[in-house]
Design an enzyme around this catalytic site. Sequence first.
Site, mmCIF file in Angstrom:
data_model
loop_
_atom_site.group_PDB
_atom_site.id
_atom_site.type_symbol
_atom_site.label_atom_id
_atom_site.label_comp_id
_atom_site.label_asym_id
_atom_site.label_seq_id
_atom_site.Cartn_x
_atom_site.Cartn_y
_atom_site.Cartn_z
ATOM 1 N NE ARG A 16 -2.055 -2.310 3.156
ATOM 2 C CZ ARG A 16 -2.466 -2.762 4.340
ATOM 3 N NH1 ARG A 16 -3.592 -2.322 4.859
ATOM 4 N NH2 ARG A 16 -1.742 -3.638 5.010
ATOM 5 C CG ASN A 172 -3.635 -8.131 17.352
ATOM 6 O OD1 ASN A 172 -2.818 -7.838 18.223
ATOM 7 N ND2 ASN A 172 -3.367 -8.935 16.328
ATOM 8 C CE LYS A 354 35.356 21.604 -2.272
ATOM 9 N NZ LYS A 354 36.029 20.994 -3.423
HETATM 10 C C1 UD1 Z 1 -1.661 -7.500 11.623
HETATM 11 C C2 UD1 Z 1 -2.494 -8.439 12.504
HETATM 12 C C3 UD1 Z 1 -3.762 -7.718 12.942
HETATM 13 C C4 UD1 Z 1 -3.369 -6.446 13.682
HETATM 14 C C5 UD1 Z 1 -2.448 -5.573 12.845
HETATM 15 C C6 UD1 Z 1 -1.897 -4.444 13.681
HETATM 16 C C7 UD1 Z 1 -2.130 -10.722 11.723
HETATM 17 C C8 UD1 Z 1 -2.696 -11.844 10.954
HETATM 18 N N1 UD1 Z 1 -2.859 -9.630 11.752
HETATM 19 O O1 UD1 Z 1 -2.418 -7.196 10.460
HETATM 20 O O2 UD1 Z 1 -4.525 -8.547 13.791
HETATM 21 O O3 UD1 Z 1 -4.546 -5.721 14.028
HETATM 22 O O4 UD1 Z 1 -1.314 -6.339 12.375
HETATM 23 O O5 UD1 Z 1 -1.169 -3.514 12.899
HETATM 24 O O6 UD1 Z 1 -1.085 -10.849 12.311
HETATM 25 N N2 UD1 Z 1 4.973 -9.511 7.784
HETATM 26 C C9 UD1 Z 1 6.039 -10.355 7.543
HETATM 27 N N3 UD1 Z 1 5.811 -11.496 6.861
HETATM 28 C C10 UD1 Z 1 4.582 -11.855 6.425
HETATM 29 C C11 UD1 Z 1 3.502 -10.976 6.673
HETATM 30 C C12 UD1 Z 1 3.725 -9.820 7.354
HETATM 31 O O7 UD1 Z 1 7.160 -10.087 7.934
HETATM 32 O O8 UD1 Z 1 4.472 -12.929 5.807
HETATM 33 C C13 UD1 Z 1 5.239 -8.258 8.512
HETATM 34 C C14 UD1 Z 1 4.960 -7.029 7.701
HETATM 35 O O9 UD1 Z 1 6.124 -6.610 7.011
HETATM 36 C C15 UD1 Z 1 4.550 -6.022 8.761
HETATM 37 C C16 UD1 Z 1 3.941 -6.893 9.856
HETATM 38 O O10 UD1 Z 1 4.372 -8.220 9.605
HETATM 39 O O11 UD1 Z 1 5.647 -5.320 9.310
HETATM 40 C C17 UD1 Z 1 2.419 -6.848 9.865
HETATM 41 O O12 UD1 Z 1 1.930 -7.282 8.617
HETATM 42 P P1 UD1 Z 1 0.708 -6.599 7.913
HETATM 43 O O13 UD1 Z 1 0.480 -7.274 6.625
HETATM 44 O O14 UD1 Z 1 0.846 -5.136 7.929
HETATM 45 O O15 UD1 Z 1 -0.463 -7.074 8.938
HETATM 46 P P2 UD1 Z 1 -1.854 -6.396 9.138
HETATM 47 O O16 UD1 Z 1 -2.743 -6.765 8.007
HETATM 48 O O17 UD1 Z 1 -1.682 -4.958 9.449
HETATM 49 CA CA CA Z 2 0.135 -3.398 9.342
#
Ligand code: UD1
Ligand code: CA
Length: 458
Positions: A16, A172, A354
């Site tokens: 995004r 969460n 400089k």
């Molecule tokens: C996640 C939580 C959600 C919470 C929210 C808070 C889960 C399933 N959901 O959702 O409940 O409300 O954070 O901000 O955990 N990442 C990885 N590897 C992956 C996927 C994600 O390293 O395979 C990292 C991303 O880079 C990021 C973080 O995990 O820094 C969170 O991932 P993101 O996809 O933003 O989760 P949300 O949909 O925001």
């Molecule tokens: Ca997030």
Amino acid sequence: MDNIAAVILAAGKGTRMKSGLVKVLHPAAGRPMIAWPVDAARGAGAAPVVLVVGHQAEEVRSHFRDAADIRFALQEEQLGTGHAVARTREALAGFSGTVLLLCGDTPLLRPETLTTLIRFHRSHHAAVTVLTAVPDDPHGYGRVLRDEAGRVVRIVEQKDATPAEQRIGEINSGIYCMEAEFLFANIDAIGSDNAQNEFYLTDLVAIAGQKGVTCLAMSAADADEIMGVNDRVQLAEAARILRRRINRDLMLSGVTLIDPEQTYIDHGVSIGPDTAIHPNCHIGRGTVIGAACTIEAGAHIERCRIGNDCHIKAGSVLEGAELHDSVAVGPMAHLRPGTLLHNHVKIGNFVETKKAVMGEGSKASHLTYLGDAEIGRDVNIGCGTITCNYDGVNKHRTVIGDEVFIGSDVQLVAPVTVGRNSLVAAGTTVTRDVPPDSLAIARAPQVNKEGWRLRKKQ
Ligand code: UD1
Ligand code: CA
């Protein structure tokens, strides 16, 4: 507190953000976003800190090249937050204690909040504690489901939530405390039967319930702190909050900010008391400013060391320069790397320096370029002076002794030395060294042709 490790998830691309740069490296208040949760974890006593990297893993690693307390776990394919945490098994082999689980995209999180979370978790002997919040707009976050007794039973993602679940206000934060033993015994039990076909870390909450171990939720006092940055609108909002915190700390330590909402000071900048910063200044990383200075509107300063009682006038740009005390610069001056100005030096408008050293009390008041120059004390550099330091291939040095007077519109063709206490007449092009105590003058003799204009007209 001891026996704490942290895992920070930073493998995702950040779709995004619509960027060529991985999300966690986008800067917020002068440092990559990920540096903030890393410092929060350190501040709460976590060691080691394990970063789960994937997208642009090498770029993320290189930001922490010199950090001995950081370890890395590679998640080659981003199959979900649960899958990401499972990749840390090796990096945390042998660790038994409390694991803080954080996301790389929450720059506002404070170490105090993590400390409170760990205390809560440990005092209740919980296996899992989720940090929750009730933000104004819960959309997009996972919702916290509790039973009639108020116990946390499950977290449901926005995309999997029923309309009734979507009306739950408690979300969460994505920040947890978990006992390492519980975490690694159960992380592989997470499935991917959900709307996104991902392995959700949040499923550990339901698993804890099934196993009959204690799973708790602690509500964050400040919902701002857990804000996750997913797009550039949220990045700007987070950066604004970080700047407010930086500016507030500076003001409370004795710095005047005329308009803190329009003052852009990066993390790690140090400013002494009774210094006043006027609006729309940008003061970047690695800058130290002393006491009782005035920094006028629109100054852009980075990687500089500025002493006490200096006056930086409007619109000046200073990069990698060192200023001792009572130095005046600008308006609209440009000090470039390698500039060193001793006490009471004055640099006026439209002057560029400089790799230039100026001794105590020397002045270049107007329209001048000083590059690769070593200038003594009490030297006057006249308006329009230019050090011709570049011959198209190499750079050469200009050396000017103490108490020299350089007249206006002088070119100094380097390499060249002007001996101490000499005077270079206005309009001179200096191509040979000038001995001390001399006058150097090099101009074509003036010819006056009287009546010339009148004859032209006839
Ligand atoms: C996640 C939580 C959600 C919470 C929210 C808070 C889960 C399933 N959901 O959702 O409940 O409300 O954070 O901000 O955990 N990442 C990885 N590897 C992956 C996927 C994600 O390293 O395979 C990292 C991303 O880079 C990021 C973080 O995990 O820094 C969170 O991932 P993101 O996809 O933003 O989760 P949300 O949909 O925001
Ligand atoms: Ca997030």
